[in-house]
Design an enzyme around this catalytic site. Structure first.
Site, PDB file in Angstrom:
ATOM      1  N   GLU A 143       3.080 -15.145  -5.826  1.00 47.77           N
ATOM      2  CA  GLU A 143       3.837 -13.923  -6.117  1.00 47.77           C
ATOM      3  C   GLU A 143       4.863 -13.721  -5.019  1.00 47.77           C
ATOM      4  O   GLU A 143       4.718 -14.258  -3.919  1.00 47.77           O
ATOM      5  CB  GLU A 143       2.889 -12.715  -6.196  1.00 47.77           C
ATOM      6  N   ARG A 179      -0.587  -8.852  -8.011  1.00 44.16           N
ATOM      7  CA  ARG A 179       0.703  -9.446  -8.413  1.00 44.16           C
ATOM      8  C   ARG A 179       0.576 -10.922  -8.781  1.00 44.16           C
ATOM      9  O   ARG A 179       1.472 -11.490  -9.390  1.00 44.16           O
ATOM     10  CB  ARG A 179       1.733  -9.293  -7.269  1.00 44.16           C
ATOM     11  N   SER A 220       5.738 -14.044   5.392  1.00 43.87           N
ATOM     12  CA  SER A 220       6.091 -12.626   5.331  1.00 43.87           C
ATOM     13  C   SER A 220       7.208 -12.384   6.328  1.00 43.87           C
ATOM     14  O   SER A 220       7.015 -12.549   7.530  1.00 43.87           O
ATOM     15  CB  SER A 220       4.860 -11.784   5.672  1.00 43.87           C
ATOM     16  N   HIS A 300      -1.451  -4.497  11.878  1.00 40.47           N
ATOM     17  CA  HIS A 300      -0.802  -4.438  10.566  1.00 40.47           C
ATOM     18  C   HIS A 300      -0.923  -3.057   9.946  1.00 40.47           C
ATOM     19  O   HIS A 300       0.007  -2.581   9.286  1.00 40.47           O
ATOM     20  CB  HIS A 300      -1.319  -5.525   9.616  1.00 40.47           C
ATOM     21  N   PHE A 307       6.116   1.737   8.433  1.00 41.35           N
ATOM     22  CA  PHE A 307       7.040   1.413   7.343  1.00 41.35           C
ATOM     23  C   PHE A 307       7.072   2.559   6.328  1.00 41.35           C
ATOM     24  O   PHE A 307       8.130   3.041   5.948  1.00 41.35           O
ATOM     25  CB  PHE A 307       6.622   0.103   6.681  1.00 41.35           C
ATOM     26  N   HIS A 324       7.896 -10.908   1.124  1.00 39.72           N
ATOM     27  CA  HIS A 324       6.892 -11.938   1.351  1.00 39.72           C
ATOM     28  C   HIS A 324       6.658 -12.782   0.111  1.00 39.72           C
ATOM     29  O   HIS A 324       7.022 -12.406  -0.999  1.00 39.72           O
ATOM     30  CB  HIS A 324       5.605 -11.360   1.974  1.00 39.72           C
TER      31      HIS A 324
HETATM   32  C1  HEM Z   1       7.770  -5.899  10.228  1.00 39.98           C
HETATM   33  C2  HEM Z   1       6.897  -6.628   9.577  1.00 39.98           C
HETATM   34  C3  HEM Z   1       5.984  -6.132   8.480  1.00 39.98           C
HETATM   35  C4  HEM Z   1       6.018  -4.941   7.805  1.00 39.98           C
HETATM   36  C5  HEM Z   1       7.008  -3.786   7.953  1.00 39.98           C
HETATM   37  C6  HEM Z   1       4.918  -4.971   6.876  1.00 39.98           C
HETATM   38  C7  HEM Z   1       4.619  -3.959   6.008  1.00 39.98           C
HETATM   39  C8  HEM Z   1       3.828  -4.098   4.907  1.00 39.98           C
HETATM   40  C9  HEM Z   1       3.790  -3.188   3.808  1.00 39.98           C
HETATM   41  C10 HEM Z   1       4.607  -1.883   3.727  1.00 39.98           C
HETATM   42  C11 HEM Z   1       2.929  -3.681   2.897  1.00 39.98           C
HETATM   43  C12 HEM Z   1       2.612  -3.079   1.546  1.00 39.98           C
HETATM   44  C13 HEM Z   1       3.702  -3.523   0.626  1.00 39.98           C
HETATM   45  C14 HEM Z   1       3.552  -2.932  -0.743  1.00 39.98           C
HETATM   46  O1  HEM Z   1       2.576  -3.270  -1.421  1.00 39.98           O
HETATM   47  O2  HEM Z   1       4.426  -2.153  -1.130  1.00 39.98           O
HETATM   48  C15 HEM Z   1       2.405  -4.922   3.412  1.00 39.98           C
HETATM   49  C16 HEM Z   1       1.502  -5.723   2.764  1.00 39.98           C
HETATM   50  C17 HEM Z   1       0.984  -6.890   3.305  1.00 39.98           C
HETATM   51  N1  HEM Z   1       1.342  -7.477   4.491  1.00 39.98           N
HETATM   52 FE1  HEM Z   1       2.710  -6.787   5.797  1.00 39.98          FE
HETATM   53  N2  HEM Z   1       4.247  -6.149   7.008  1.00 39.98           N
HETATM   54  C18 HEM Z   1       4.867  -6.898   7.948  1.00 39.98           C
HETATM   55  C19 HEM Z   1       4.529  -8.174   8.368  1.00 39.98           C
HETATM   56  C20 HEM Z   1       3.455  -8.899   7.864  1.00 39.98           C
HETATM   57  C21 HEM Z   1       3.073 -10.214   8.316  1.00 39.98           C
HETATM   58  C22 HEM Z   1       3.819 -11.019   9.373  1.00 39.98           C
HETATM   59  C23 HEM Z   1       1.966 -10.576   7.588  1.00 39.98           C
HETATM   60  C24 HEM Z   1       1.136 -11.832   7.641  1.00 39.98           C
HETATM   61  C25 HEM Z   1       1.547 -12.987   8.067  1.00 39.98           C
HETATM   62  C26 HEM Z   1       1.686  -9.498   6.671  1.00 39.98           C
HETATM   63  C27 HEM Z   1       0.669  -9.498   5.728  1.00 39.98           C
HETATM   64  C28 HEM Z   1       0.584  -8.611   4.668  1.00 39.98           C
HETATM   65  C29 HEM Z   1      -0.313  -8.756   3.544  1.00 39.98           C
HETATM   66  C30 HEM Z   1      -1.326  -9.892   3.338  1.00 39.98           C
HETATM   67  C31 HEM Z   1      -0.063  -7.681   2.680  1.00 39.98           C
HETATM   68  C32 HEM Z   1      -0.699  -7.412   1.321  1.00 39.98           C
HETATM   69  C33 HEM Z   1      -1.868  -6.503   1.403  1.00 39.98           C
HETATM   70  C34 HEM Z   1      -2.418  -6.211   0.020  1.00 39.98           C
HETATM   71  O3  HEM Z   1      -1.643  -5.995  -0.911  1.00 39.98           O
HETATM   72  O4  HEM Z   1      -3.653  -6.208  -0.129  1.00 39.98           O
HETATM   73  N3  HEM Z   1       2.597  -8.507   6.867  1.00 39.98           N
HETATM   74  N4  HEM Z   1       2.958  -5.146   4.642  1.00 39.98           N
END
Ligand code: HEM
Length: 353
Positions: A143, A179, A220, A300, A307, A324
């Protein structure tokens, strides 16, 4: 509002989404759509590893050569260049390339000058390390998510089917799973374990790693080029340090929670200069392990919270771009090869004695 799962990938459900049908997400997000006929894609990570300033020039030249070879017949539709320093202090330059057709990728790999270079005994003693980590998920197994609809990154660039409308499955923990089309009928549980050939990876060798069923992979990324004023300060002084802490944790202590490898990478332009774009790339034992980190690790959780707050404070006018791509890989959708790399590189991490 539409589902992140494209119409042609929908099927009768045996498993439910985490949200009700009338759920409305708090801010808009989009997915990339695949053109008709794009059933399987290839995401290739072509790495060059070196240690110390004296080898950096040769490593860069090797990376540029790989990028030039992308221009040969059947080359990828899109590529990025990126760099990071790993926990052992090695420089890793990676060319990340995307194909919308696995057959074209196969032909490109088999091009004599590419195949001969890869197989040459010289790769073992020219002082550099090389790797190829190739993921080729079918359409049901990955996705994408973008915080803006106007420009794609990564696999989205080659999928060819344009952008979705605003999608419903996001903004809650578990939405990534919802997704992925396969989640309609499958829990995507991991089984088996990685194995190495030869069994104990060491520098100075060619090593192949066989993945196991349902390895999860995420790229991501974020781009802050267009941010200004308060938003830029928020990203650079608040979000980024927390993100870095989370990325360092996964790099150094990830194995204990199911993260095989994590790289926090910076984009480079075609001449090797850093861009204002970065991404985390990680491989996990399972999607469930990845979900657990995302929803529980303080770093996170803090980034997620910031965010959400900034989106509202800035009245949905964020210039920070976030995206991502997440895949859950079957055995035959993974291929990992390392030449003369240190034994904690990529999927080899944790397998050496
Ligand atoms: C500035 C960097 C980042 C921001 C602002 C951020 C923010 C977010 C946000 C807002 C979501 C929810 C998105 C949605 O469903 O609308 C999310 C989900 C997620 N993020 Fe990040 N993230 C960042 C970096 C990362 C990184 C580097 C990783 C891992 C390598 C990561 C792993 C994940 C995962 C696995 C989810 C999905 C969680 C789920 O749906 O169960 N994120 N992130």
């Amino acid at each position: 509002m539409e589902s992140a799962i494209a119409e042609h990938l929908k099927c009768p459900r045996t498993r439910h989404r985490r949200v009700e049908d009338d759920y409305t997400p708090p801010y808009p997000v989009w997915s990339a759509r695949a053109a008709a006929g794009v059933g399987q894609v290839v995401m290739g990570y072509f790495g060059v590893q070196s240690r110390g300033p004296e080898l950096q020039g040769r490593a860069c030249a090797a990376l540029m050569q790989i990028a030039r070879d992308f221009g040969l017949a059947d080359g990828p539709g899109h590529h990025d260049l990126a760099h990071f320093v790993d926990a052992e202090g090695f420089d890793n330059m990676i060319a990340i390339a995307y194909w919308s057709d696995p057959a074209a990728f196969g032909r490109w790999c088999a091009t004599p000058e590419i195949d001969d270079w890869w197989r040459s005994p010289a790769r073992l003693d020219d002082g550099l390390g090389y790797f190829r980590e190739i993921a080729s998920p079918r359409a049901e197994h990955y996705e994408t998510m973008f915080s803006t609809p106007d420009r794609f990154e990564g696999v989205g660039v080659v999928m060819g089917g344009g952008v979705s409308g605003e999608i419903q499955e996001h903004g809650y923990w578990g939405s990534m799973r919802d997704r992925i089309p396969l989640s309609q009928t499958d829990a995507m549980v991991a089984s088996g374990s990685r194995s190495a050939i030869p069994a104990t990876p060491a520098p100075g060798q060619r090593v192949r790693i066989a993945g196991h069923q349902n390895v999860a992979m995420i790229r991501s990324g974020q781009e802050w080029t267009d941010t200004t004023g308060k938003e830029r300060t928020l990203y650079l002084e608040d979000m980024e340090p927390t993100l870095r802490e989370g990325m360092d944790f996964l790099r150094d202590q990830g194995l204990a929670i199911g993260c095989y490898s994590n790289r926090y990478m910076h984009h480079l332009d075609a001449r090797g200069a850093p861009l204002q774009k970065s991404f985390g790339l990680s491989f996990w034992r399972s999607l469930a392990d990845m979900e657990r980190w995302a929803e529980s690790h303080p770093t996170h959780v803090a980034i997620f919270g910031s965010f959400m707050r900034y989106v509202q404070e800035l009245n949905f006018e964020l210039q920070l771009r976030v995206y991502h791509e997440v895949s859950v890989l079957k055995m035959d959708e993974q291929s990992y090869e390392y030449i003369n790399c240190h034994p904690r590189t990529g999927l080899m991490n944790g397998l050496a004695a």
